[in-house]
Design a protein around this motif. Structure first.
Motif, short mmCIF file in Angstrom:
data_model
loop_
_atom_site.label_atom_id
_atom_site.label_comp_id
_atom_site.label_asym_id
_atom_site.label_seq_id
_atom_site.Cartn_x
_atom_site.Cartn_y
_atom_site.Cartn_z
N VAL A 188 0.84 -1.20 0.00
CA VAL A 188 0.00 0.00 0.00
C VAL A 188 0.87 1.26 0.00
O VAL A 188 0.55 2.26 -0.65
CB VAL A 188 -0.97 -0.01 1.19
CG1 VAL A 188 -1.76 1.29 1.28
CG2 VAL A 188 -1.93 -1.19 1.09
N GLY A 189 2.01 1.20 0.71
CA GLY A 189 2.93 2.34 0.71
C GLY A 189 3.49 2.62 -0.67
O GLY A 189 3.66 3.78 -1.06
N LEU A 190 3.76 1.57 -1.44
CA LEU A 190 4.21 1.78 -2.82
C LEU A 190 3.12 2.44 -3.66
O LEU A 190 3.40 3.30 -4.50
CB LEU A 190 4.63 0.45 -3.45
CG LEU A 190 5.95 -0.13 -2.94
CD1 LEU A 190 6.16 -1.54 -3.46
CD2 LEU A 190 7.11 0.76 -3.33
N ALA A 191 1.86 2.07 -3.39
CA ALA A 191 0.75 2.71 -4.10
C ALA A 191 0.64 4.18 -3.69
O ALA A 191 0.37 5.04 -4.55
CB ALA A 191 -0.56 1.97 -3.80
N VAL A 192 0.86 4.49 -2.42
CA VAL A 192 0.83 5.88 -1.96
C VAL A 192 1.92 6.67 -2.66
O VAL A 192 1.71 7.79 -3.15
CB VAL A 192 0.99 5.96 -0.42
CG1 VAL A 192 1.25 7.39 0.03
CG2 VAL A 192 -0.23 5.39 0.27
N TRP A 193 3.12 6.10 -2.73
CA TRP A 193 4.24 6.79 -3.36
C TRP A 193 4.00 6.99 -4.86
O TRP A 193 4.30 8.05 -5.40
CB TRP A 193 5.53 6.00 -3.12
CG TRP A 193 6.73 6.67 -3.72
CD1 TRP A 193 7.38 7.76 -3.24
CD2 TRP A 193 7.38 6.29 -4.92
NE1 TRP A 193 8.42 8.08 -4.08
CE2 TRP A 193 8.44 7.20 -5.10
CE3 TRP A 193 7.20 5.27 -5.84
CZ2 TRP A 193 9.30 7.11 -6.19
CZ3 TRP A 193 8.05 5.19 -6.92
CH2 TRP A 193 9.09 6.10 -7.09
N ALA A 194 3.42 5.99 -5.52
CA ALA A 194 3.16 6.10 -6.96
C ALA A 194 2.14 7.19 -7.26
O ALA A 194 2.20 7.82 -8.31
CB ALA A 194 2.68 4.75 -7.50
N ARG A 247 -1.80 12.92 -5.69
CA ARG A 247 -3.24 12.86 -5.88
C ARG A 247 -3.88 11.61 -5.30
O ARG A 247 -4.97 11.23 -5.67
CB ARG A 247 -3.57 12.98 -7.36
CG ARG A 247 -2.80 12.02 -8.21
CD ARG A 247 -2.90 12.36 -9.69
NE ARG A 247 -2.44 11.23 -10.48
CZ ARG A 247 -1.19 10.84 -10.58
NH1 ARG A 247 -0.23 11.48 -9.96
NH2 ARG A 247 -0.86 9.80 -11.30
N GLY A 248 -3.17 10.97 -4.39
CA GLY A 248 -3.72 9.75 -3.79
C GLY A 248 -4.78 10.06 -2.75
O GLY A 248 -4.72 11.08 -2.07
N PRO A 249 -5.74 9.18 -2.60
CA PRO A 249 -6.78 9.39 -1.60
C PRO A 249 -6.24 9.17 -0.19
O PRO A 249 -5.35 8.35 0.03
CB PRO A 249 -7.84 8.35 -1.96
CG PRO A 249 -7.10 7.29 -2.69
CD PRO A 249 -5.97 7.97 -3.40
N MET A 250 -6.78 9.90 0.75
CA MET A 250 -6.35 9.79 2.15
C MET A 250 -6.63 8.39 2.70
O MET A 250 -5.92 7.91 3.58
CB MET A 250 -7.04 10.86 2.99
CG MET A 250 -6.54 10.90 4.41
SD MET A 250 -4.77 11.13 4.52
CE MET A 250 -4.70 12.86 4.80
N VAL A 264 -3.60 6.20 2.49
CA VAL A 264 -2.62 6.52 3.53
C VAL A 264 -3.06 5.95 4.87
O VAL A 264 -2.25 5.39 5.63
CB VAL A 264 -2.41 8.05 3.63
CG1 VAL A 264 -1.50 8.41 4.78
CG2 VAL A 264 -1.87 8.60 2.33
N LEU A 265 -4.34 6.05 5.16
CA LEU A 265 -4.85 5.50 6.42
C LEU A 265 -4.72 3.98 6.46
O LEU A 265 -4.41 3.40 7.50
CB LEU A 265 -6.31 5.92 6.62
CG LEU A 265 -6.54 7.40 6.89
CD1 LEU A 265 -8.02 7.72 6.94
CD2 LEU A 265 -5.85 7.83 8.18
N LEU A 266 -4.96 3.32 5.32
CA LEU A 266 -4.80 1.86 5.26
C LEU A 266 -3.34 1.48 5.49
O LEU A 266 -3.04 0.55 6.25
CB LEU A 266 -5.29 1.33 3.92
CG LEU A 266 -5.13 -0.17 3.69
CD1 LEU A 266 -5.90 -0.97 4.74
CD2 LEU A 266 -5.58 -0.54 2.29
N HIS A 267 -2.42 2.22 4.87
CA HIS A 267 -0.99 1.98 5.07
C HIS A 267 -0.62 2.12 6.54
O HIS A 267 0.07 1.27 7.12
CB HIS A 267 -0.18 2.96 4.21
CG HIS A 267 1.27 2.97 4.51
ND1 HIS A 267 2.12 1.95 4.15
CD2 HIS A 267 2.05 3.90 5.16
CE1 HIS A 267 3.35 2.24 4.56
NE2 HIS A 267 3.33 3.41 5.18
N THR A 268 -1.11 3.19 7.15
CA THR A 268 -0.83 3.44 8.57
C THR A 268 -1.40 2.35 9.46
O THR A 268 -0.72 1.86 10.37
CB THR A 268 -1.40 4.81 8.98
OG1 THR A 268 -0.85 5.82 8.12
CG2 THR A 268 -1.09 5.13 10.42
#
Length: 121
Positions: free
Chosen positions: A84-90, A94-97, A100-104
């Protein structure tokens, strides 16, 4: 090896916490964290996951305390957090919050499970 994995992952969690606060402060006009900071955080998490996987290949720990499977559970949670962190970085700008919450959530849950396994195992 489990101790090294715990320390490296703890450093990644601390870095992630600092990045999260820095990112939240960007709403106040402060610049967002640089890309290299996120990459360093991800690299620390990936190295910690690798060390954890190596530790899981060693002798079993925690069976008498009921925490024997916690190491594997933590590894799965960290693997999910890394993906999920790689998806956040990619999708950096414009990523949805929710992503980020799922990664956290995955990372913090994995960290708590890892600490239980490392301390009680």
């Amino acid at each position: 090896m489990a101790s090294a994995a715990t320390w490296v992952i703890t450093l990644a969690v601390i870095a992630g916490t600092l990045l999260a606060f820095w990112h939240l402060r960007a709403a106040e006009g402060i610049r967002r964290p640089p890309a290299w900071a996120g990459m360093a955080h991800g690299l620390a998490g990936a190295v910690g996951l690798g060390l954890l996987l190596l530790a899981l290949r060693g002798p079993a720990r925690g069976a008498a305390e009921g925490t024997g499977s916690f190491g594997r559970i933590a590894a799965w949670l960290f693997g999910g957090a890394l993906a999920v962190g790689l998806a956040v970085w990619a999708r950096r700008r414009r990523g949805p919050m929710l992503t980020v919450l799922l990664h956290t959530a995955l990372a913090v849950t994995g960290w708590v499970v890892l600490l239980a396994w490392a301390v009680l195992g």
